[in-house]
Structure formats: structure tokens, C-alpha cells
Write a protein that holds these residues in place. Sequence first.
Motif, PDB file in Angstrom:
ATOM      1  N   GLN A 120       0.825  -1.205   0.000  1.00  0.00           N
ATOM      2  CA  GLN A 120       0.000   0.000   0.000  1.00  0.00           C
ATOM      3  C   GLN A 120       0.864   1.261   0.000  1.00  0.00           C
ATOM      4  O   GLN A 120       0.489   2.280  -0.588  1.00  0.00           O
ATOM      5  CB  GLN A 120      -0.975  -0.017   1.166  1.00  0.00           C
ATOM      6  N   TYR A 121       2.012   1.191   0.645  1.00  0.00           N
ATOM      7  CA  TYR A 121       2.977   2.289   0.535  1.00  0.00           C
ATOM      8  C   TYR A 121       3.441   2.430  -0.913  1.00  0.00           C
ATOM      9  O   TYR A 121       3.577   3.535  -1.429  1.00  0.00           O
ATOM     10  CB  TYR A 121       4.186   2.033   1.438  1.00  0.00           C
ATOM     11  N   VAL A 122       3.692   1.307  -1.542  1.00  0.00           N
ATOM     12  CA  VAL A 122       4.139   1.327  -2.938  1.00  0.00           C
ATOM     13  C   VAL A 122       3.071   1.957  -3.830  1.00  0.00           C
ATOM     14  O   VAL A 122       3.377   2.791  -4.700  1.00  0.00           O
ATOM     15  CB  VAL A 122       4.477  -0.101  -3.416  1.00  0.00           C
ATOM     16  N   ALA A 123       1.819   1.578  -3.615  1.00  0.00           N
ATOM     17  CA  ALA A 123       0.729   2.104  -4.436  1.00  0.00           C
ATOM     18  C   ALA A 123       0.621   3.620  -4.309  1.00  0.00           C
ATOM     19  O   ALA A 123       0.497   4.345  -5.301  1.00  0.00           O
ATOM     20  CB  ALA A 123      -0.593   1.446  -4.047  1.00  0.00           C
ATOM     21  N   ILE A 124       0.669   4.117  -3.077  1.00  0.00           N
ATOM     22  CA  ILE A 124       0.582   5.564  -2.856  1.00  0.00           C
ATOM     23  C   ILE A 124       1.749   6.274  -3.531  1.00  0.00           C
ATOM     24  O   ILE A 124       1.570   7.293  -4.218  1.00  0.00           O
ATOM     25  CB  ILE A 124       0.560   5.875  -1.341  1.00  0.00           C
ATOM     26  N   ALA A 125       2.957   5.737  -3.352  1.00  0.00           N
ATOM     27  CA  ALA A 125       4.140   6.367  -3.938  1.00  0.00           C
ATOM     28  C   ALA A 125       4.086   6.348  -5.455  1.00  0.00           C
ATOM     29  O   ALA A 125       4.500   7.313  -6.119  1.00  0.00           O
ATOM     30  CB  ALA A 125       5.408   5.674  -3.438  1.00  0.00           C
ATOM     31  N   MET A 126       3.561   5.284  -6.036  1.00  0.00           N
ATOM     32  CA  MET A 126       3.438   5.229  -7.496  1.00  0.00           C
ATOM     33  C   MET A 126       2.454   6.273  -8.011  1.00  0.00           C
ATOM     34  O   MET A 126       2.689   6.915  -9.045  1.00  0.00           O
ATOM     35  CB  MET A 126       3.018   3.829  -7.935  1.00  0.00           C
ATOM     36  N   LEU A 127       1.356   6.460  -7.301  1.00  0.00           N
ATOM     37  CA  LEU A 127       0.381   7.466  -7.721  1.00  0.00           C
ATOM     38  C   LEU A 127       0.955   8.873  -7.644  1.00  0.00           C
ATOM     39  O   LEU A 127       0.784   9.691  -8.558  1.00  0.00           O
ATOM     40  CB  LEU A 127      -0.883   7.362  -6.864  1.00  0.00           C
ATOM     41  N   LEU A 128       1.652   9.156  -6.545  1.00  0.00           N
ATOM     42  CA  LEU A 128       2.219  10.492  -6.400  1.00  0.00           C
ATOM     43  C   LEU A 128       3.432  10.685  -7.308  1.00  0.00           C
ATOM     44  O   LEU A 128       3.734  11.813  -7.714  1.00  0.00           O
ATOM     45  CB  LEU A 128       2.571  10.751  -4.934  1.00  0.00           C
ATOM     46  N   ALA A 189      -1.904  -0.747   5.814  1.00  0.00           N
ATOM     47  CA  ALA A 189      -1.657   0.502   5.083  1.00  0.00           C
ATOM     48  C   ALA A 189      -1.053   1.525   6.034  1.00  0.00           C
ATOM     49  O   ALA A 189      -1.041   1.334   7.258  1.00  0.00           O
ATOM     50  CB  ALA A 189      -2.968   1.025   4.497  1.00  0.00           C
ATOM     51  N   PRO A 190      -0.540   2.620   5.487  1.00  0.00           N
ATOM     52  CA  PRO A 190      -0.033   3.687   6.358  1.00  0.00           C
ATOM     53  C   PRO A 190      -1.128   4.240   7.255  1.00  0.00           C
ATOM     54  O   PRO A 190      -2.323   4.031   7.017  1.00  0.00           O
ATOM     55  CB  PRO A 190       0.452   4.751   5.369  1.00  0.00           C
ATOM     56  N   GLY A 191      -0.709   4.973   8.248  1.00  0.00           N
ATOM     57  CA  GLY A 191      -1.637   5.705   9.103  1.00  0.00           C
ATOM     58  C   GLY A 191      -1.355   7.185   8.966  1.00  0.00           C
ATOM     59  O   GLY A 191      -1.392   7.726   7.869  1.00  0.00           O
ATOM     60  N   LEU A 195       0.409  11.810   4.958  1.00  0.00           N
ATOM     61  CA  LEU A 195      -0.062  13.146   5.321  1.00  0.00           C
ATOM     62  C   LEU A 195      -1.255  13.601   4.501  1.00  0.00           C
ATOM     63  O   LEU A 195      -1.837  14.643   4.791  1.00  0.00           O
ATOM     64  CB  LEU A 195       1.087  14.148   5.155  1.00  0.00           C
ATOM     65  N   ILE A 196      -1.626  12.853   3.477  1.00  0.00           N
ATOM     66  CA  ILE A 196      -2.693  13.283   2.567  1.00  0.00           C
ATOM     67  C   ILE A 196      -4.012  12.592   2.894  1.00  0.00           C
ATOM     68  O   ILE A 196      -5.021  13.247   3.155  1.00  0.00           O
ATOM     69  CB  ILE A 196      -2.271  13.035   1.112  1.00  0.00           C
ATOM     70  N   TYR A 197      -4.028  11.276   2.911  1.00  0.00           N
ATOM     71  CA  TYR A 197      -5.264  10.536   3.179  1.00  0.00           C
ATOM     72  C   TYR A 197      -5.156   9.597   4.380  1.00  0.00           C
ATOM     73  O   TYR A 197      -6.049   8.762   4.591  1.00  0.00           O
ATOM     74  CB  TYR A 197      -5.672   9.732   1.943  1.00  0.00           C
ATOM     75  N   GLN A 198      -4.082   9.691   5.150  1.00  0.00           N
ATOM     76  CA  GLN A 198      -3.913   8.888   6.359  1.00  0.00           C
ATOM     77  C   GLN A 198      -4.139   7.393   6.103  1.00  0.00           C
ATOM     78  O   GLN A 198      -4.710   6.673   6.920  1.00  0.00           O
ATOM     79  CB  GLN A 198      -4.853   9.378   7.483  1.00  0.00           C
ATOM     80  N   GLY A 199      -3.694   6.952   4.935  1.00  0.00           N
ATOM     81  CA  GLY A 199      -3.735   5.535   4.617  1.00  0.00           C
ATOM     82  C   GLY A 199      -5.092   4.998   4.209  1.00  0.00           C
ATOM     83  O   GLY A 199      -5.272   3.776   4.115  1.00  0.00           O
ATOM     84  N   ASP A 200      -6.051   5.865   3.934  1.00  0.00           N
ATOM     85  CA  ASP A 200      -7.375   5.407   3.493  1.00  0.00           C
ATOM     86  C   ASP A 200      -7.256   5.011   2.018  1.00  0.00           C
ATOM     87  O   ASP A 200      -7.289   5.857   1.120  1.00  0.00           O
ATOM     88  CB  ASP A 200      -8.407   6.520   3.668  1.00  0.00           C
ATOM     89  N   MET A 201      -7.143   3.715   1.747  1.00  0.00           N
ATOM     90  CA  MET A 201      -6.847   3.250   0.396  1.00  0.00           C
ATOM     91  C   MET A 201      -8.057   3.375  -0.539  1.00  0.00           C
ATOM     92  O   MET A 201      -7.889   3.421  -1.762  1.00  0.00           O
ATOM     93  CB  MET A 201      -6.332   1.816   0.429  1.00  0.00           C
ATOM     94  N   GLU A 202      -9.242   3.426   0.000  1.00  0.00           N
ATOM     95  CA  GLU A 202     -10.405   3.672  -0.864  1.00  0.00           C
ATOM     96  C   GLU A 202     -10.353   5.092  -1.421  1.00  0.00           C
ATOM     97  O   GLU A 202     -10.685   5.321  -2.589  1.00  0.00           O
ATOM     98  CB  GLU A 202     -11.694   3.426  -0.083  1.00  0.00           C
ATOM     99  N   LYS A 203      -9.920   6.038  -0.588  1.00  0.00           N
ATOM    100  CA  LYS A 203      -9.750   7.404  -1.083  1.00  0.00           C
ATOM    101  C   LYS A 203      -8.617   7.462  -2.100  1.00  0.00           C
ATOM    102  O   LYS A 203      -8.708   8.190  -3.101  1.00  0.00           O
ATOM    103  CB  LYS A 203      -9.484   8.360   0.074  1.00  0.00           C
ATOM    104  N   TRP A 204      -7.550   6.704  -1.851  1.00  0.00           N
ATOM    105  CA  TRP A 204      -6.445   6.688  -2.811  1.00  0.00           C
ATOM    106  C   TRP A 204      -6.881   6.092  -4.146  1.00  0.00           C
ATOM    107  O   TRP A 204      -6.413   6.515  -5.208  1.00  0.00           O
ATOM    108  CB  TRP A 204      -5.250   5.930  -2.245  1.00  0.00           C
ATOM    109  N   LEU A 205      -7.784   5.126  -4.116  1.00  0.00           N
ATOM    110  CA  LEU A 205      -8.289   4.565  -5.359  1.00  0.00           C
ATOM    111  C   LEU A 205      -9.079   5.611  -6.140  1.00  0.00           C
ATOM    112  O   LEU A 205      -8.928   5.742  -7.364  1.00  0.00           O
ATOM    113  CB  LEU A 205      -9.163   3.341  -5.073  1.00  0.00           C
ATOM    114  N   ARG A 206      -9.890   6.381  -5.438  1.00  0.00           N
ATOM    115  CA  ARG A 206     -10.647   7.437  -6.117  1.00  0.00           C
ATOM    116  C   ARG A 206      -9.699   8.536  -6.614  1.00  0.00           C
ATOM    117  O   ARG A 206      -9.932   9.122  -7.681  1.00  0.00           O
ATOM    118  CB  ARG A 206     -11.720   7.997  -5.174  1.00  0.00           C
TER     119      ARG A 206
END
Length: 485
Positions: A120-128, A189-191, A195-206
Motif C-alpha cells: 500500500q505504501y508502494v501504491a501511494i508512492a506510485m500514484l504520487l 496501510a499507512p496511518g 499526510l494526505i489521506y492517512q492511509g485510506d486506500m479507498e480514497k487513494w483509489l478514487r
Amino acid sequence: MKTNIKSLILLSTFLFSSAGCKKLLDVNTDPNNALDVPVEVLLPSAETGLTFAVGNTLTIDGGIWSQYWTQNPTSSQYKTLDQYAPAQGDFGNVWLNIEVDALENFQKVIDKGNATNKKQYVAIAMLLKAYAFQLSTDLWGDVPFSEALQGDATTQILNPKYDSQSDIYNGLVKLVDDAIKLINPDEPAPGNDDLIYQGDMEKWLRFANTLKLRIGLRLAKKDAARAATIVKSLAGADFIQPGEPALQNFNSTGGQQNPLYGAIAGTVLNTTQNLVASSTAVDFFNVNNDPRLFAFYDPINTGNVVGIPQGSFNAPPTTTVSPPSAATSGNAKDANSALAPVKLMTDYEASFLQAEAVVRGWLSGDAEELYNAGITNSFDAYHVDGASDYMTQPSVAFPAGGSSEEKIKAIITQKWAAMCGNQTIEAWSEWRRTGYPSFFVISKGSIIGAGRWPGIFLYPSSELTRNPNAPKANHFVYDKVWWAN
């Protein structure tokens, strides 16, 4: 760990505001003796590097070139921007912020996250990473991409080749798609280290779907078939919802303030109010009876918001001009500017993007409903009442019976209004893509020739001399990026 993260962010933002922001968020500054930094520290460092770039230099550049702000006639810091004549050196720090402080650290999150099975860290970093690369290519045109961030401490590619924007856009889509495949809200996932979505992966998907929609629509005028393919792949997807913008919050503590306020209120500028209201924006809000005017600007002592013509600092009609409001972080005299968030993507942007996609026939839905949602979400974000009354005005109401181009003009114009002082660099990119708003005026301070507008960032001289694969000559500030209108 929370203490360590907070300390790193405090140190990073303090160093940024006090030392000119050169590679200060790069936690592996010595590639031959790299620190074993965990992803829980790398991620907030990288996110802060990105939001610093967006929230400081790019907010200023976008604020002036999107004609929300202009140079205060009683000061001088940003005259060259209003003259459309920035120097190469003016882009050096923001280049490093994006390429080093953000992208290099996102890659470290990806590498270490893969090695430690923290997907999940990887996914967030790839998106950003995709977000930052799009930002980079949209500003400079061709930039290092396929060979950037490649290798390790001993085999690093120090002089990556420059890729074409067309090829980079293919890579952006793949980055987002690969990240989406990794997103799993049921995995650890992160907590608060996110700093952006506090690890809420559903928000990261959107967020991912909305970013891909932005990427696709950027190509709408340059390559409609390719843009349609990207956008149509999002059929049935969910996008950023009301009240869940992708942003980083700040506070009043020194070193943890909004990066624009930290710069303009710091020891160098010492609360000098360089940024003031441009009459381009103020006139638009007044003509359309838009109550957001007082959310985006502070009134003068008469109770009115007053702007001056873009670039009129040498012969202004008045020197009593409204400053940006604290909600935009641009009021150097108001300490509440420190609290303004840096917004990467918003719910109103998501609605306007969908509205355009529907008008173009690439997504299903009700374009008018989405257009109205974009306006409403903007009003709500700034706690302003009156969205319904605003939208019933003939000058604002969605042109349901108009042509597709008339509808897109309305959508982009209202997107520009919503982004006043908060997504300024994205507003400039959308103007370059579409030509809307259509009422921009050439700055009175322009020195680059009649009929010319700023259309691209200059490569910093440090990059042109360091990397032998860089372009042999710089472009002109009035040149255009590949996808531009």
C-alpha cells in the motif's frame, strides 16, 4: 515512530523555509552511504517535498500567470513574472523540489516497500510519482522519465535521457494502472505517516481514477482518440468525492506552516505583501455576483475587494489593492495564512473533469449535474453560502442547449474560478490546454513582444550544464508544451 515522523517533517519544512529548499528532503543524500530509512519516514518526507513545490513556487507562478494575482505596485519581488521574463535560475529550486525531494523519495518508498512487502505504501508512492511526473512534463515539456530514478547507489543513471511528452503520457497511464492493481483496503496501510489521506486506500483509489481522468483529458485537443481511450477505460469508476480533497494540512508552528506563507512571511521577504488581486479575477467575480470573492481576497478599508490590471505595477490606477485572503495562504500580514492547506486535487476538480468527459461523450452521466456539483463543492470548501443562487444566473447557468464547445468553455471557466488561489498551477495548465477562460489580458508589464503569453517553464541552467542529455538550447517562455492549445 510518530515522534520521528513529526521531527522529520518539522526539520524538513524548517530547512526549506530557511535555506532555499535545495535537496533538503532527500533523506539519502550520500548514495555511497545510504541510510536505512523506513518507508514510514520516507513517505511523509516525499509528500512534503511535493506539496512544498506545489504550495510555494508553483502557487506563485500559477497565481500570477492564471491572473488571480499580480505584483503589488509598492513592492517588486515578482515583477519578472508579470513581465513574462523570468530567468532560468528562477526555476532551479522548484526543479529540484520535484525531481529530487519528491520523485527520488517516492522511488525510495517504492523500492523499499517492494523489498519489505508494504504494497500500500508502494501504491501511494506510485500514484504520487505519476502526479509529480505529470506536473514536471506539463511545466517543462520533455523531461527525464524512462531513465530517471533508475539504478541503485552503485549503478545509478546519473544523466538520464529526456523523453518526449507523448511517451511520458503513455508512461503516466501505466504508472496509475499499475498502482491501482496494488490497492487493497484490506491490507496493512499507512496511518498518520500518510499526510494526505492517512492511509485510506479507498480514497487513494478514487484519487487514482481522478488523476487518470486528468491525464486523459489533458490530451483531448492534441490526440482526441488517445484521450478517449484513456477516459473510457474509467467507465463505472468512482472519483474523488465531496469533502475528500487530496491535500496536506499545516499549522502555525514555525517550520510546519503553509510553504507559501513560510516564504513570504520569512526573514527574506519579511511579510512584504507582493501579491495582490488582479482585476481579471476580481472583475469576473463581481460581474457574476460571486460571493467567493471575499473568500479568496480580503477587502480594503472601504469593505470592497479592489484589484488592479494585470502587470500594471508601473502605472496602477490605485496603490490600495486587496491582498489574497489567508485561506489561499497569500496574505503575508495574516498569520492565519500559515494554516492554509496545499491542495493536490479536489472534489470540485473531480466534478468538472467528469462534466467535460460527459460532454465529450467519453463517460456517461449528467454534465449539468456534475457542473453544478463542481461549483457547489467549491462553495462548500470555503464555507460560502449562495451556490444555488449563483448557479441560477444566466451568466453562470450551464448552457444545456449550447454546443459542446460552449459547454466546455463554461466548465473550464468555472473550474478556473474554483481554483482561485488554491490550485493555481493547474488552472494555468487548463488555460494552456483549452484557451479558457477566454478573457485573460496580456500583462501590461510584458516585455516579450505583442501577442505573446507565457506557455512553458525554462530549464534551469544547472540542469542544462549538468546533464549532457539535456536539450542543447533552452526554449523561450512563450513556446508551448506538446499538448497545448
